[in-house]
Design an enzyme around this catalytic site. Structure first.
Site, short mmCIF file in Angstrom:
data_model
loop_
_atom_site.label_atom_id
_atom_site.label_comp_id
_atom_site.label_asym_id
_atom_site.label_seq_id
_atom_site.Cartn_x
_atom_site.Cartn_y
_atom_site.Cartn_z
N HIS B 103 -13.21 56.72 31.76
CA HIS B 103 -14.61 56.57 32.18
C HIS B 103 -15.58 57.25 31.23
O HIS B 103 -16.78 57.25 31.48
CB HIS B 103 -14.81 57.14 33.58
CG HIS B 103 -13.93 56.53 34.62
ND1 HIS B 103 -12.72 57.08 34.98
CD2 HIS B 103 -14.06 55.40 35.36
CE1 HIS B 103 -12.15 56.33 35.93
NE2 HIS B 103 -12.94 55.30 36.17
N ASP B 205 25.21 81.35 20.47
CA ASP B 205 26.45 80.67 20.15
C ASP B 205 26.69 80.50 18.65
O ASP B 205 26.29 79.51 18.05
CB ASP B 205 26.47 79.30 20.85
CG ASP B 205 27.84 78.65 20.80
OD1 ASP B 205 28.67 79.07 19.98
OD2 ASP B 205 28.07 77.72 21.59
N HIS B 208 30.46 78.05 18.13
CA HIS B 208 30.69 76.61 18.01
C HIS B 208 30.72 76.16 16.55
O HIS B 208 31.15 75.06 16.25
CB HIS B 208 29.60 75.84 18.75
CG HIS B 208 28.29 75.74 18.02
ND1 HIS B 208 27.46 76.81 17.84
CD2 HIS B 208 27.69 74.70 17.38
CE1 HIS B 208 26.39 76.43 17.15
NE2 HIS B 208 26.50 75.16 16.85
N HIS B 213 30.63 72.08 13.58
CA HIS B 213 30.03 71.77 12.29
C HIS B 213 31.06 71.76 11.16
O HIS B 213 30.74 72.02 10.00
CB HIS B 213 28.89 72.75 12.00
CG HIS B 213 27.83 72.71 13.05
ND1 HIS B 213 27.19 71.55 13.40
CD2 HIS B 213 27.29 73.68 13.84
CE1 HIS B 213 26.30 71.81 14.37
NE2 HIS B 213 26.36 73.09 14.66
N ASP B 357 25.40 68.61 17.08
CA ASP B 357 24.98 69.32 18.29
C ASP B 357 24.60 68.35 19.40
O ASP B 357 25.01 68.51 20.55
CB ASP B 357 23.77 70.23 17.98
CG ASP B 357 24.15 71.40 17.10
OD1 ASP B 357 25.23 71.97 17.30
OD2 ASP B 357 23.36 71.74 16.20
#
Lengths: 182, 444, 139
Positions: B103, B205, B208, B213, B357
């Site tokens: 508006h 972490d 991992h 990886h 990931d």
């Protein structure tokens, strides 16, 4: 916007035979990727290749020229030949978990628009639609435009890719990753 | 309604995975976690001149962050107060004003309603424009160029909210005399997973990395002999992890600042500026604090990988990752390009680390569709009982190894405290007595 | 109007206080702004004729200013409305550059009148001062 050559070039159309050769080359390239023959795919690139997928954002009409990121901006890919080779090595490692087990891809390369530059190279714009199907039911689709700089080479399949610029039709990528090539 | 004590037992390292899937829990998080925490909004360099703006999100709420004419920054909800339309639909840019295109209500750069079309005829001049501007983010804090905001007037001051994490944050934020700048533009992508997987991994972490990886280094290092040696060295490197106030930082101790992942062009700049870095943050901190980090709840970075990101929640099962590459502001162009390309190639949606990931997190989320899967308790007990304080003179709770889930447990403790509806003074009080108990136990 | 009865020149400021594509607002009644576009200086009324907004905060481009609120656009030289929702022109005023300084002369004359042919601004600001279109920007 899609110009890849460093200096301004005169662009001229290509004859039917050249167009056919270029189309045949691009379809071969797509086939190598979909068949996961990455070592052969890598051989299609010149040693000085720049393989680039800049990011894109929503801008107001006044700033529309800034919509696609420039050379110093954020990108999904910004690779040279050595790093493309590294990616290929990784895919072959059997430990690349976003591609092991491998995705199934199917790519449609269409609206192929080649022009000849006065350098003798070819600038080729294509539209693409790539499906990445993964594991049980995951799938991603990638739509966009590629602009390649192709150089004739004496050996089969007749061309090398010297530059590739990929522009996706999305801003936020609606996929968890791009673990494939486009 | 959910019972938080049934969902997580941080001291035991036990997680009920419904916290990753339950829509009610998610709505609770929007209200009790995200609306009460300090959230990262923008970096100073994204707002280069008056009128520069970015549209970001505070959880699911779209927020405009705008540089004012006097150099200050304001942030307000990107929502018109008339019918709730977005008042700016660009991701970023330079604005002179913002207008709701529904508006036509118009706002100045400060987010004040300055124009209501047909104010005389339609509103009989009875609208008090000063009362109908978009909701302002009431508290902003600029920490060395990093702009944070919170909706909660009762949240602790930013420095207290970070606590000892400031020391770890400053290994990045305070590293260079001229500060940091960002590669222009954000990289944004969508992962079908709960936001806590990402936030927790960046808090806690390192574990991992060798598995997830495994292939990344194959891309980066061509020679298998060099690769094997590098992997052996990095696995054997000692490491530390910090946890406090829900935040976390973990890192392997390095003998030198170089080699960096960005390669020789950036290494040369780092070597030339080594003394500057040591002078600012100390040699000890510069060599140690180089790894993964999360400021609770959803702002994360990898110090020497030059990537930072926000995990915007999008329902219990989805996030939008917004990532940026940061650079020393005064680095030469070659060094900057080296950082830019190396970060794009490793940590972005197509990065050789990052792609793996997303694969993990989406698979977890898929499995959690199962009823039995959601009832299966998760194990976050790594390093339980081996927490330390003040290791190597580092502030706060610091373990003597990087392979631990102390920071994950800390994150879920902060999460549980907020989700229980405890007030900020109550949470602060609890943290204090917990710390006291731990230190007494440590001394005994 | 003889030179003796005309309004005096008002010093706006130094040239370098008005960078290219920017404007400087004067708190006259009604306010006016001095714009710089393509190296030339222009003075027009500051308030958009569509809705209340200071055009000094607008986008200056190629001798025109665009109101950022609703995209009304005006010619800085003539004051003409170039784009809806504005259709009434801005008053323009004389500008003089003297050395490093910019001066303006603000003269207003004639009766207020309401332009009835303004589909983009139905009812808005009805009865407000209208532009007289007198005077020209001079570099």
């Amino acid at each position: 916007m899609s110009k890849l050559a460093a200096t301004p070039h005169t662009r001229t159309g290509v004859d039917v035979e050249t167009r056919y050769e270029i189309e045949r080359f691009l379809y071969l390239e797509a086939e190598l990727l979909d068949d996961q023959r990455f070592d052969e795919w890598l051989e299609l690139f010149d040693d000085d290749v720049h393989y680039w997928l800049p990011t894109r954002m929503t801008r107001t009409v006044r700033e529309r020229d800034l919509e696609v990121a420039g050379r110093d901006g954020a990108a999904f890919f910004d690779d040279d030949k050595a790093f493309l080779a590294g990616r290929v090595r990784r895919l072959a490692s059997g430990r690349s978990w976003s591609e092991e087990p491998p995705s199934r891809t199917r790519r449609l390369i269409t609206n192929i628009r080649p022009v000849r530059l006065d350098s003798g190279e070819f600038e080729v714009r294509v539209n693409f639609h790539v499906l990445r199907s993964r594991a049980e039911r995951h799938h991603d689709t990638f739509f966009g435009e590629r602009t390649d700089l192709l150089r004739r080479v004496p050996q089969e399949p007749g061309f090398h890719i010297a530059r590739r610029r990929i522009v996706l039709d999305t801003t936020t990528l609606l996929a968890p990753s791009i673990s494939i090539f486009l | 309604m959910f019972d938080v004590t049934e969902l997580v037992q941080p001291d035991q390292g036990l997680i009920n995975p419904s916290i990753y899937t339950d829509p009610e829990v998610y709505q609770g998080e929007l209200e009790r976690v995200f609306a009460r925490s300090w959230l990262f909004l923008a970096h100073d360099t994204q707002l280069a001149k008056p009128g520069s703006f970015v549209q970001t999100y505070m959880a699911e709420d779209p927020v405009l962050v705008v540089r004012q004419r006097d150099g200050s920054v304001k942030a307000f909800l990107n929502q018109c107060r008339h019918r709730g339309m977005r008042i700016c639909r660009a991701d970023e840019g330079v604005a002179r004003a913002f207008t709701c295109t529904y508006h036509g209500w118009g706002y100045n750069l400060a987010g004040e309603l300055v124009n209501v079309p047909m104010q005389d005829r339609a509103y009989h001049d009875e609208i008090d424009k000063s009362k109908w501007g978009p909701t302002q983010v009431p508290r902003l804090h600029n920490h060395k160029g990093f702009i944070f905001g919170t909706w909660d007037e009762s949240a602790p001051a930013f420095e207290d909210y970070l606590g000892d994490m400031i020391w770890y944050f400053d290994a990045l934020a305070d590293r260079y005399d001229e500060g940091l700048t960002l590669v222009p533009g954000a990289t944004k992508w969508v992962i079908d997973c709960n936001w806590k997987f990402a936030a927790e991994q960046f808090a806690s972490d390192m574990y991992h990395v060798p598995s997830s990886h495994a292939s990344a280094l194959v891309a980066l290092i061509e020679d298998p002999a060099v690769l094997a040696e590098f992997q052996e060295q990095s696995a054997a490197a000692p490491g530390r992890q910090y946890a406090g106030n829900g935040h976390g930082s973990g890192f392997g101790l390095r003998p030198d600042l170089v080699p960096t992942q960005a390669g020789p062009d950036f290494d040369a700049w780092v070597v030339a500026n080594r003394e500057q870095i040591y002078r600012r943050i100390g040699e000890h901190r510069a060599l140690a604090v180089n790894g993964h980090n999360t400021v609770f709840p959803n702002f994360s970075w990898l110090t020497i990988n030059n990537t930072m990101r926000v995990w915007h929640p999008r329902g219990p099962g989805q996030i939008e990752v917004w990532s940026w590459t940061y650079l020393p502001k005064d680095a030469d162009e070659r060094a900057k390009q080296a950082v830019r390309t190396s970060t794009i190639r490793t940590f972005s949606a197509a990065g050789v680390f990052e792609t793996d990931d997303g694969e993990n997190w989406t698979e977890i989320q898929q499995v959690l569709r199962g009823h039995q899967a959601r009832k299966t308790t998760f194990n976050a007990r790594m390093g339980l009982g081996h927490e330390r304080h003040g290791t190597d003179g580092m502030p706060g709770r610091v373990t003597d190894d990087m392979y631990t889930e102390m920071a994950a447990r800390g994150m879920y403790r902060r999460w549980a405290d907020l989700m229980s509806g405890l007030s900020w003074p109550e949470i602060t009080e609890r943290d204090k007595s917990r710390q006291q108990r731990e230190q007494e136990a440590h001394l005994a | 109007m003889s030179e003796y009865t005309r309004k005096p020149w008002i010093r706006v400021g130094r040239i370098d206080e008005i960078p290219e594509d920017q404007a400087l607002r004067l708190d006259t009644t009604p306010p006016v702004s001095v714009f710089r576009s393509d190296g030339e200086f222009f003075c027009v009324d500051d308030t958009c004729t569509h809705e209340d907004f200071s055009l000094a905060d607008g986008w200056v481009e190629d001798g025109a200013v665009e109101c950022p609120l609703h995209l009304a656009k005006f010619c800085l030289r003539t004051g003409a409305a170039l784009a809806t929702p504005a259709c009434r022109p801005l008053a323009t005023h004389e500008v003089r550059v003297d050395g490093a300084d910019v001066y303006v002369r603000i003269e207003r004359g004639g009766d207020d009148r309401v332009d009835g042919h303004c589909p983009g601004a139905i009812g808005s600001n009805a009865g407000r001062r209208d532009a007289e279109g007198a005077g020209h920007g001079m570099a």
